[in-house]
Design a protein around this motif. Structure first.
Motif, PDB file in Angstrom:
ATOM      1  N   UNK A 184     -17.936   8.725 -10.187  1.00  0.00           N
ATOM      2  CA  UNK A 184     -17.871   9.822  -9.221  1.00  0.00           C
ATOM      3  C   UNK A 184     -16.999  10.936  -9.782  1.00  0.00           C
ATOM      4  N   UNK A 185     -17.415  12.177  -9.565  1.00  0.00           N
ATOM      5  CA  UNK A 185     -16.624  13.322 -10.035  1.00  0.00           C
ATOM      6  C   UNK A 185     -15.454  13.623  -9.106  1.00  0.00           C
ATOM      7  N   UNK A 186     -15.692  13.429  -7.790  1.00  0.00           N
ATOM      8  CA  UNK A 186     -14.687  13.785  -6.783  1.00  0.00           C
ATOM      9  C   UNK A 186     -14.568  12.657  -5.771  1.00  0.00           C
ATOM     10  N   UNK A 187     -13.331  12.313  -5.404  1.00  0.00           N
ATOM     11  CA  UNK A 187     -13.069  11.342  -4.347  1.00  0.00           C
ATOM     12  C   UNK A 187     -12.297  12.049  -3.236  1.00  0.00           C
ATOM     13  N   UNK A 188     -12.859  12.038  -2.017  1.00  0.00           N
ATOM     14  CA  UNK A 188     -12.181  12.633  -0.862  1.00  0.00           C
ATOM     15  C   UNK A 188     -11.603  11.510  -0.016  1.00  0.00           C
ATOM     16  N   UNK A 189     -10.267  11.524   0.148  1.00  0.00           N
ATOM     17  CA  UNK A 189      -9.569  10.505   0.923  1.00  0.00           C
ATOM     18  C   UNK A 189      -9.176  11.046   2.288  1.00  0.00           C
ATOM     19  N   UNK A 190      -9.678  10.402   3.332  1.00  0.00           N
ATOM     20  CA  UNK A 190      -9.306  10.745   4.702  1.00  0.00           C
ATOM     21  C   UNK A 190      -8.110   9.887   5.092  1.00  0.00           C
ATOM     22  N   UNK A 191      -7.106  10.465   5.728  1.00  0.00           N
ATOM     23  CA  UNK A 191      -5.902   9.710   6.096  1.00  0.00           C
ATOM     24  C   UNK A 191      -5.729   9.678   7.610  1.00  0.00           C
ATOM     25  N   UNK A 192      -4.818   8.806   8.050  1.00  0.00           N
ATOM     26  CA  UNK A 192      -4.565   8.652   9.483  1.00  0.00           C
ATOM     27  C   UNK A 192      -3.750   9.820  10.013  1.00  0.00           C
ATOM     28  N   UNK A 193      -3.964  10.139  11.280  1.00  0.00           N
ATOM     29  CA  UNK A 193      -3.170  11.168  11.937  1.00  0.00           C
ATOM     30  C   UNK A 193      -2.461  10.588  13.146  1.00  0.00           C
ATOM     31  N   UNK A 194      -1.579  11.360  13.737  1.00  0.00           N
ATOM     32  CA  UNK A 194      -0.907  10.984  14.971  1.00  0.00           C
ATOM     33  C   UNK A 194      -1.070  12.129  15.963  1.00  0.00           C
ATOM     34  N   UNK A 195      -0.703  11.891  17.207  1.00  0.00           N
ATOM     35  CA  UNK A 195      -0.781  12.945  18.210  1.00  0.00           C
ATOM     36  C   UNK A 195       0.292  14.003  17.992  1.00  0.00           C
ATOM     37  N   UNK A 196       1.345  13.632  17.279  1.00  0.00           N
ATOM     38  CA  UNK A 196       2.420  14.579  16.945  1.00  0.00           C
ATOM     39  C   UNK A 196       3.041  14.144  15.627  1.00  0.00           C
ATOM     40  N   UNK A 197       3.781  15.054  15.009  1.00  0.00           N
ATOM     41  CA  UNK A 197       4.423  14.744  13.734  1.00  0.00           C
ATOM     42  C   UNK A 197       5.486  13.673  13.955  1.00  0.00           C
ATOM     43  N   UNK A 198       5.434  12.576  13.177  1.00  0.00           N
ATOM     44  CA  UNK A 198       6.503  11.571  13.241  1.00  0.00           C
ATOM     45  C   UNK A 198       6.804  11.054  11.831  1.00  0.00           C
ATOM     46  N   UNK A 199       7.956  10.469  11.671  1.00  0.00           N
ATOM     47  CA  UNK A 199       8.437  10.073  10.347  1.00  0.00           C
ATOM     48  C   UNK A 199       7.582   8.961   9.740  1.00  0.00           C
ATOM     49  N   UNK A 200       7.061   8.053  10.586  1.00  0.00           N
ATOM     50  CA  UNK A 200       6.247   6.949  10.064  1.00  0.00           C
ATOM     51  C   UNK A 200       4.982   7.482   9.389  1.00  0.00           C
ATOM     52  N   UNK A 201       4.335   8.453  10.026  1.00  0.00           N
ATOM     53  CA  UNK A 201       3.124   9.050   9.450  1.00  0.00           C
ATOM     54  C   UNK A 201       3.450   9.769   8.152  1.00  0.00           C
ATOM     55  N   UNK A 202       4.536  10.534   8.160  1.00  0.00           N
ATOM     56  CA  UNK A 202       4.921  11.290   6.966  1.00  0.00           C
ATOM     57  C   UNK A 202       5.252  10.353   5.808  1.00  0.00           C
ATOM     58  N   UNK A 203       5.944   9.250   6.111  1.00  0.00           N
ATOM     59  CA  UNK A 203       6.295   8.290   5.057  1.00  0.00           C
ATOM     60  C   UNK A 203       5.043   7.655   4.460  1.00  0.00           C
ATOM     61  N   UNK A 204       4.079   7.326   5.344  1.00  0.00           N
ATOM     62  CA  UNK A 204       2.842   6.702   4.872  1.00  0.00           C
ATOM     63  C   UNK A 204       2.055   7.638   3.953  1.00  0.00           C
ATOM     64  N   UNK A 205       1.904   8.885   4.365  1.00  0.00           N
ATOM     65  CA  UNK A 205       1.092   9.801   3.557  1.00  0.00           C
ATOM     66  C   UNK A 205       1.811  10.188   2.266  1.00  0.00           C
ATOM     67  N   UNK A 206       3.143  10.173   2.298  1.00  0.00           N
ATOM     68  CA  UNK A 206       3.897  10.417   1.051  1.00  0.00           C
ATOM     69  C   UNK A 206       3.635   9.301   0.051  1.00  0.00           C
ATOM     70  N   UNK A 207       3.579   8.043   0.554  1.00  0.00           N
ATOM     71  CA  UNK A 207       3.323   6.902  -0.342  1.00  0.00           C
ATOM     72  C   UNK A 207       1.895   6.936  -0.889  1.00  0.00           C
ATOM     73  N   UNK A 208       0.939   7.324  -0.042  1.00  0.00           N
ATOM     74  CA  UNK A 208      -0.450   7.468  -0.514  1.00  0.00           C
ATOM     75  C   UNK A 208      -0.521   8.549  -1.584  1.00  0.00           C
ATOM     76  N   UNK A 209       0.144   9.672  -1.334  1.00  0.00           N
ATOM     77  CA  UNK A 209       0.157  10.783  -2.294  1.00  0.00           C
ATOM     78  C   UNK A 209       0.743  10.352  -3.638  1.00  0.00           C
ATOM     79  N   UNK A 210       1.850   9.605  -3.611  1.00  0.00           N
ATOM     80  CA  UNK A 210       2.498   9.162  -4.846  1.00  0.00           C
ATOM     81  C   UNK A 210       1.612   8.182  -5.618  1.00  0.00           C
ATOM     82  N   UNK A 211       0.805   7.397  -4.890  1.00  0.00           N
ATOM     83  CA  UNK A 211      -0.014   6.368  -5.537  1.00  0.00           C
ATOM     84  C   UNK A 211      -1.243   6.939  -6.233  1.00  0.00           C
TER      85      UNK A 211
END
Length: 457
Positions: A184-211
């Protein structure tokens, strides 16, 4: 989008266009109206202050007051500063990395990330000729993975469904490995959202980004949330190195403040606008074109590009061959084809939004533009026999009753369609006659393009 803002801005500036001389008082009075219009459109206050200051600095100097046509020079300044607020130049996707190029989508729940993933996949495949794969890291929302898999099937993209795991980071890394094995040339990754910004969501997406080290981190935000869109984008930008923003649901936002705020507040360019629920309802963001639309100048370039992509050229040539050849050559089948082509372009409302000067039409006229009417007309034609479509004159009482019943509409609707078709036949015959097109164009406000009714500068 921008209906209210466009009407207010174009009205304020139009009063200055014809003035032979502008004073500082004239300019400041107009800019006060512009300031109120921007604030009512839900543009963030810091953005409004900077925009007005920049326009004022240029307007009261040599650039406008000493200009030969100061009113038009001021409109030019406002156009350029609007373009600056929106991002100056278009920011394309970074697709020139080694495959698979990873695009990570982030945003709150309900912003439209999953739908945007499907739309982006279709756009990248069609316009960039790349092989795209989709995968979802959302392990919280019921049926999120199934929804994305359905969208992947609709756009003929690949899809990776992970083995049963509750770890979004593991899903992301497995998806990258699978995309590499599938070339595949391009991979699009959909991530989880929350109803509002919270630290757990931010930590999770930071770890996905780093990986996965994505080439693009696109923040997907609902344009209808106004200033909250810009504030949420700022929170995500502080947690992630956003490379761009996708504004969704722009077709339902009459104010448009988010588009004018988000670039200034985050520093991340707007890359795409979500323009509808259909899978092709997404378009690249062009700051200069949107600035023109806001000021009522239309967006003819985008309209031309859309026509080239979506209009069936064979059908267009077939229709062109019938122009001026006599009324019987243009049957109801041809009329239906034209209605369907218009629907592909988003309907009359979408076309009007991109044509210069349409923002100045009275509300009474705009309210008559109903795209549902197009679908009703198609239903009526589909309820006819091939012979009736070719020879509409044979459609009398009993046939009209049958056609109305078959389309679920009234006999008056059938009569109206037949009348419109006859008018279309006459118009096409006139257009085909020598010199008729030039005469018709002369009757239009502003005349031919470039003859005084085009761009103000």
């Amino acid at each position: 989008m921008f209906d209210q803002l466009s009407k207010r801005l174009s009205g304020s500036l139009e009063r200055l266009r014809s003035r032979g001389r502008l004073t500082e008082d004239n300019i400041r009075e107009s800019l006060r109206e512009v300031r109120v219009a921007l604030l009512e459109a839900d543009v963030a206050l810091p953005v409004v202050k900077e925009f007005i200051a920049r326009v004022n600095d240029r307007a009261v100097g040599q650039e406008v007051t000493k200009s030969l046509k100061p009113g038009q020079a001021l409109i030019k300044v406002v156009h350029e500063e609007l373009k600056h607020v929106l991002g100056d130049e278009q920011a394309p996707l970074a697709l020139d990395r080694q495959a698979p190029v990873v695009i990570l989508l982030a945003g709150l729940q309900g912003a439209g990330k999953t739908t945007t993933a499907g739309k982006l996949a279709r756009l990248i495949q069609e316009r960039h000729k790349k092989k795209v794969m989709l995968s979802s890291c959302d392990v919280y929302r019921p049926a999120a993975i199934d929804q994305l898999e359905t969208l992947a099937g609709q756009v003929d993209a690949g899809f990776f469904r992970s083995a049963e795991t509750a770890d979004p980071v593991r899903i992301a890394t497995d998806a990258v490995d699978h995309a590499r094995k599938q070339f595949a040339d391009v991979l699009i990754l959909d991530t989880a959202g929350r109803l509002a910004v919270d630290e757990a969501m931010m930590d999770e997406i930071r770890r996905v980004h780093a990986a996965v080290d994505p080439a693009e981190v696109l923040f997907v935000v609902d344009a209808m949330t106004g200033q909250d869109a810009a504030n949420t984008a700022k929170a995500f930008h502080e947690a992630l190195p956003l490379s761009g923003v996708v504004l969704t649901k722009t077709d339902g936002d009459a104010r448009g403040g988010a588009a004018l705020s988000v670039r200034h507040i985050t520093g991340a360019p707007i890359k795409f606008l979500g323009t509808g629920e259909k899978i092709d309802g997404i378009e690249p963001f062009h700051p200069d074109r949107l600035a023109s639309r806001i000021l009522g100048m239309g967006d003819v370039l985008s309209l031309v590009e859309e026509v080239e992509r979506k209009v069936d050229q064979k059908q267009a040539k077939k229709l062109a061959g019938k122009v001026g050849k006599g009324s019987r050559r243009f049957g109801l089948d041809d009329f239906r084809d034209q209605l369907l082509q218009m629907d592909k372009l988003g309907g009359m409302g979408a076309l009007m939004d991109k044509l210069p000067g349409m923002g100045n039409l009275p509300d009474a006229v705009k309210s008559q533009v109903d795209d549902k009417q197009t679908r009703r007309m198609v239903a009526i034609i589909n309820s006819m026999t091939p012979k009736e479509r070719r020879y509409p004159d044979i459609i009398k009482g009993s046939r009209k009753r049958r056609i109305a019943a078959g389309s679920g509409l009234q006999i008056q609707d059938v009569n109206r369609l037949i009348k419109q078709h006859k008018q279309m036949q006459k118009m096409m015959k006139k257009v085909g006659s020598k010199g008729a097109m030039a005469k018709m164009m002369k009757r239009l406000p502003g005349g031919m393009p470039g003859g005084g009714g085009g761009m103000p500068f």
